[in-house]
Scaffold this motif. Sequence first.
Motif, PDB file in Angstrom:
ATOM      1  N   CYS A 132      72.784 -68.692  11.888  1.00 33.99           N
ATOM      2  CA  CYS A 132      71.756 -68.390  10.885  1.00 33.99           C
ATOM      3  C   CYS A 132      71.405 -66.893  10.903  1.00 33.99           C
ATOM      4  CB  CYS A 132      70.507 -69.217  11.157  1.00 33.99           C
ATOM      5  SG  CYS A 132      69.147 -68.829  10.036  1.00 33.99           S
ATOM      6  N   TYR A 181      68.612 -65.480   9.898  1.00 33.84           N
ATOM      7  CA  TYR A 181      67.176 -65.168   9.806  1.00 33.84           C
ATOM      8  C   TYR A 181      66.551 -64.858  11.159  1.00 33.84           C
ATOM      9  CZ  TYR A 181      67.299 -66.070   4.833  1.00 33.84           C
ATOM     10  OH  TYR A 181      67.582 -65.992   3.494  1.00 33.84           O
ATOM     11  N   CYS A 182      66.072 -65.861  11.875  1.00 33.69           N
ATOM     12  CA  CYS A 182      65.247 -65.508  13.044  1.00 33.69           C
ATOM     13  C   CYS A 182      66.028 -65.560  14.355  1.00 33.69           C
ATOM     14  CB  CYS A 182      63.994 -66.378  13.110  1.00 33.69           C
ATOM     15  SG  CYS A 182      64.195 -67.937  13.968  1.00 33.69           S
ATOM     16  N   VAL A 187      65.992 -67.505  16.838  1.00 30.07           N
ATOM     17  CA  VAL A 187      66.347 -68.769  17.498  1.00 30.07           C
ATOM     18  C   VAL A 187      67.862 -68.893  17.612  1.00 30.07           C
ATOM     19  CG1 VAL A 187      66.150 -71.288  17.422  1.00 30.07           C
ATOM     20  CG2 VAL A 187      64.250 -69.892  16.636  1.00 30.07           C
ATOM     21  N   GLY A 188      68.564 -68.435  16.569  1.00 30.15           N
ATOM     22  CA  GLY A 188      70.027 -68.473  16.630  1.00 30.15           C
ATOM     23  C   GLY A 188      70.592 -69.851  16.360  1.00 30.15           C
ATOM     24  N   LEU A 218      67.476 -77.286  11.544  1.00 36.45           N
ATOM     25  CA  LEU A 218      67.337 -75.986  10.876  1.00 36.45           C
ATOM     26  C   LEU A 218      65.941 -75.955  10.272  1.00 36.45           C
ATOM     27  CD1 LEU A 218      70.664 -75.623   8.815  1.00 36.45           C
ATOM     28  CD2 LEU A 218      70.112 -74.472  10.953  1.00 36.45           C
ATOM     29  N   CYS A 219      65.472 -74.778   9.914  1.00 31.02           N
ATOM     30  CA  CYS A 219      64.234 -74.719   9.141  1.00 31.02           C
ATOM     31  C   CYS A 219      64.601 -74.451   7.688  1.00 31.02           C
ATOM     32  CB  CYS A 219      63.307 -73.634   9.691  1.00 31.02           C
ATOM     33  SG  CYS A 219      63.789 -71.971   9.240  1.00 31.02           S
ATOM     34  N   LYS A 258      64.492 -71.929   5.843  1.00 28.77           N
ATOM     35  CA  LYS A 258      65.224 -70.701   5.508  1.00 28.77           C
ATOM     36  C   LYS A 258      66.718 -70.870   5.807  1.00 28.77           C
ATOM     37  CE  LYS A 258      62.529 -68.148   8.104  1.00 28.77           C
ATOM     38  NZ  LYS A 258      61.416 -69.030   8.461  1.00 28.77           N
ATOM     39  N   GLY A 259      67.013 -71.337   7.024  1.00 33.93           N
ATOM     40  CA  GLY A 259      68.421 -71.523   7.381  1.00 33.93           C
ATOM     41  C   GLY A 259      69.093 -72.538   6.476  1.00 33.93           C
ATOM     42  N   PRO A 272      60.626 -71.779  13.793  1.00 28.88           N
ATOM     43  CA  PRO A 272      60.335 -73.196  13.521  1.00 28.88           C
ATOM     44  C   PRO A 272      61.094 -74.174  14.416  1.00 28.88           C
ATOM     45  CG  PRO A 272      60.763 -71.985  11.498  1.00 28.88           C
ATOM     46  CD  PRO A 272      61.102 -71.067  12.611  1.00 28.88           C
ATOM     47  N   VAL A 273      62.331 -73.877  14.718  1.00 33.97           N
ATOM     48  CA  VAL A 273      63.098 -74.849  15.506  1.00 33.97           C
ATOM     49  C   VAL A 273      62.611 -74.871  16.958  1.00 33.97           C
ATOM     50  CG1 VAL A 273      65.416 -75.309  16.423  1.00 33.97           C
ATOM     51  CG2 VAL A 273      65.080 -74.947  13.976  1.00 33.97           C
TER      52      VAL A 273
HETATM   53 FE1  SF4 Z   1      67.384 -69.854  11.023  1.00 37.14          FE
HETATM   54 FE2  SF4 Z   1      65.175 -71.323  10.890  1.00 37.14          FE
HETATM   55 FE3  SF4 Z   1      66.849 -71.581  12.935  1.00 37.14          FE
HETATM   56 FE4  SF4 Z   1      65.382 -69.419  12.723  1.00 37.14          FE
HETATM   57  S1  SF4 Z   1      64.641 -71.488  13.051  1.00 37.14           S
HETATM   58  S2  SF4 Z   1      67.552 -69.458  13.229  1.00 37.14           S
HETATM   59  S3  SF4 Z   1      65.346 -69.130  10.510  1.00 37.14           S
HETATM   60  S4  SF4 Z   1      67.271 -72.079  10.797  1.00 37.14           S
END
Ligand code: SF4
Length: 964
Positions: free
Chosen positions: A224, A226-227, A229-230, A257-258, A260-261, A460-461
């Motif tokens: 992912c 975005y953040c 967490v990976g 996933l959240c 966004k991902g 989020p995850v």
């Molecule tokens: Fe992507 Fe969401 Fe996972 Fe962060 S928590 S890596 S934004 S899917």
Amino acid sequence: MIKVRINEVNYEVPPNLTILAASRFIGVEIPTLCYIPGLEAIGGCRLCVVEVTGARSLVTACSTPVTENMEIFTNSSRVRECRRTTLDLLLSNHDKNCFSCSKYGMCEFRTLCAEYGLEETSYPADEPLKPLDTSNRFFVRDPNKCILCEKCVRVCKEWQGHGAIWLSSRGYKTEVTPAFKVSAQDSECVSCGTCLTVCPTGSIYPKELHLGSDMSFEKIETVCPYCGVGCKLNLHVKSNKVISVSPANGPANHNLLCVKGRFAYNFINHKDRLKTPFIRKRGKLIPATWDEALDKIKKAYIKIDTEYKKKLFISENCAEKISEFNNQSNSIDNKYKNNVNNDLANNINNSFKNNINGDVDNKLANYKNILNIDTLKDGSPFAGLSSAKCTNEENYLFQKMMRSVFKTNHVDHCARLCHAPTVAGLAMSFGSGAMTNSISEISDMDVIFILGSNTTETHPVIASKMRQAKQKGAIIIVAEPRRIDLCREADIFLQIEPGSNVALLNGLMKAVLEEGLEDKSFITDRTEGFKELTEMLETITVEACADICRVSADDIRAAARTFAKGDKAGVFYAMGVTQHSSGTEGVLSVANFAMLCGKIGKSGCGVNPLRGQNNVQGASDMGAVPTDLPGYQKVAVDSNIQKFEEAWNTKLPKFKGKTVTEIMDEILLEEIRFLFIMGENPMVSDPDLTHAEEALRNTEFLVVADIFMTETAALADVVLPAASFAEKEGTFTNTERRVQLLNKAISSPGESKEDREIIQEIVNAIGGNWNYSSSSQIMDEIASLVPIYGGISYDRLKGANKNYGLQWPCPSLNHSGTKILHTSSFTRGKGKFIPCVYKSPAETSSVEYPFILTTGRILYQYHTRTMTSKSEGIEEIAGKNFVEMNPSTATKYNISQGEMISIFSERGEIEVNVRITSKVKEHILFMPFHYAESAANVLTGANLDPISKIPEYKVSAVGIRKIN
Ligand code: SF4
């Protein structure tokens, strides 16, 4: 192993398996529609029935354990007949119109019906179709296709920890709906799409998936963008387009996933992607060829480099003449001051100037080799901002380019603005500035202390893992200025004042010592500086700390007791700790607290900074900071410089480089004249935006490489089109130090290039000779120079470590990576207690500015919205900025919900909509920083933490005004 006989063949399988697991172990498939790996089996769909010799009836394979010498038939005629009847009954309650279903071809239920020869049901019902719930922006819920397998309900509750949907009504009318049957839009659903992932029918389907008549697509696993967490995810690719995303079973996300991902991928194939370079001509950015763009960069480089060297030469060789000029000029100014004869003064001054310039020119003319002037020991007119969005390999090349070609240490990136105090503070306390433990430990923790992190929105995850732990009985402590979402799970909530973290942590430590709960043997064996800590703590009381934080001393004591007594207890923190003028002291205090309680170096414990962007950990690891070469090898240490000089076969600068905020100041002083920004958008993310904008507008030569024409790119002299994460191979390092491989899914649009190619082209345009042909070649170079990455290679990441990546430190090729840091000794030997005395934030409220504004992220947007804003669904939900305000404040100022108000600070003023909520206290306001329109950072200031130079984004004194 135990002996079983399956379908008349003898096998040995591990004990304690169910029939389903044992069958899968030996490769025999049994159909299921309700089974979810990892969750308790409910045996609800009855599709997995099998025949067991001696049993009175068929049994469900998912919930029946195998026993020694069990004889099982998974596909007998009795079994098949039973399954067919079950499917027939399910089909009777299912919408018949499969051809129009967007899951057609991917529906597990339909596939099974076909396998069991069922075209139509034998029990046709004539029920009217129920209405669809189309209110969610990303997916549709169709009750007519639901088989009530409960998978969606269970993953929402047990994996994500939300419980946003239930089985409502009873009997024939049973339906999956949000509580009280509200629409998805009005429910607590956060659109993570996990229900959609597990739904075995077309009952939940994505709005945007249009496969067309050719239903084939390719699935590419990657990470992912975005953040931190990976999360691992699959890009579904068709005709060089990403048509949807599904979760992969990565070590950090385990199929979660959240939003966004899962859904914010539209930016990849967006029409506004940059496809050609742009160059500025007569004030306008116009499309150009790569040759034109590179030529412009080369000319600017030569001009600025030559002028800088000339300046250095002059200051070193013509000092006498210059001083003579300055003295003369001053005396003339004095003589003719008071405006007696300014023209005369100017004329005389100019004649001196010409005289001296002539002299300097003569010297320069005689100095043929000005280009060889040594610039390595001074400042530099060149600076670069690297990118936490780009890969490790690209960040490595970026800083290598800045240091070895532009000869500058003025290289930084957005880690400065999020976790610079973590890197500095944890390096001082432990010797290593990164998350000590791993994400997979969270769901088994006993005590989770969340400090300054709105985890459900920012990571989020990870928040889902925390909720999983809560479901297993963990105690959650939250300390935050806002009543964040996780407070609903919290056993103790400390609603502290912004900027009071050090006071809180000192209060917690004082309470631990008062009750004798410190880990004495850990302190004796593993740490130093305890005496200094206790001496400082003797000067304070828990009550005094509670007063500063505006919470109860009893709550501080309860939190301290709970944490100290927890077996698996760890701290998770984010920018609520770091983005302060005392950010590094906040981090040091977290480290002090964890060491005092002995919660370091053990599973389920630790100090766990949650890094923001997808590769902010990696960009720091790769040395995209002014003070460190790759692998945190200090620029200030001569032997490090020597090592990299030998490896890169060039001389390297030793002077102290400037940070992001200092670079902006230096631009306005005309000391820095050339700025290269790779994939960052400081026009939205920097503090005191008016100041940052002035600097960027005044940069003599600004180059920006990005995937869109961002607010920053729009000011550039040259804009270079870059590839997105989906269009490149490389590695990201997530917040738990895990290096994971990105796989290239599609080719990048137009003439855009991977950032590593862009960097190499610039280097070669200005006289270098780099020949990197792949990311793996760059990783090999990284591994050879960076001990913590020494054992990382693409062969390993594509081979045996494909599913898990490698967590640094991974010093050699036979090292399996490090899950937990500091297990037997700290990186620096002993952990060091560094006592910190509470200091109030740089700004406090006043009559003119009676509120404290604190800023942060929200779930749906990311950073400066460059990527998330391209998703219509995201924009529908969170397209506009807002400020959170307490109801009492709103009443006092006669402000109503949604009203536009003005907020002002010493630095600027913006207009924004009000969201009235009791999440914030009366004197606090909260705003997300993502939005360029009504940008929160117009209000924030650059009050820097003196150690890490992070600005105090979390505390700005502001006033409010009604507009009408
Ligand atoms: Fe992507 Fe969401 Fe996972 Fe962060 S928590 S890596 S934004 S899917």
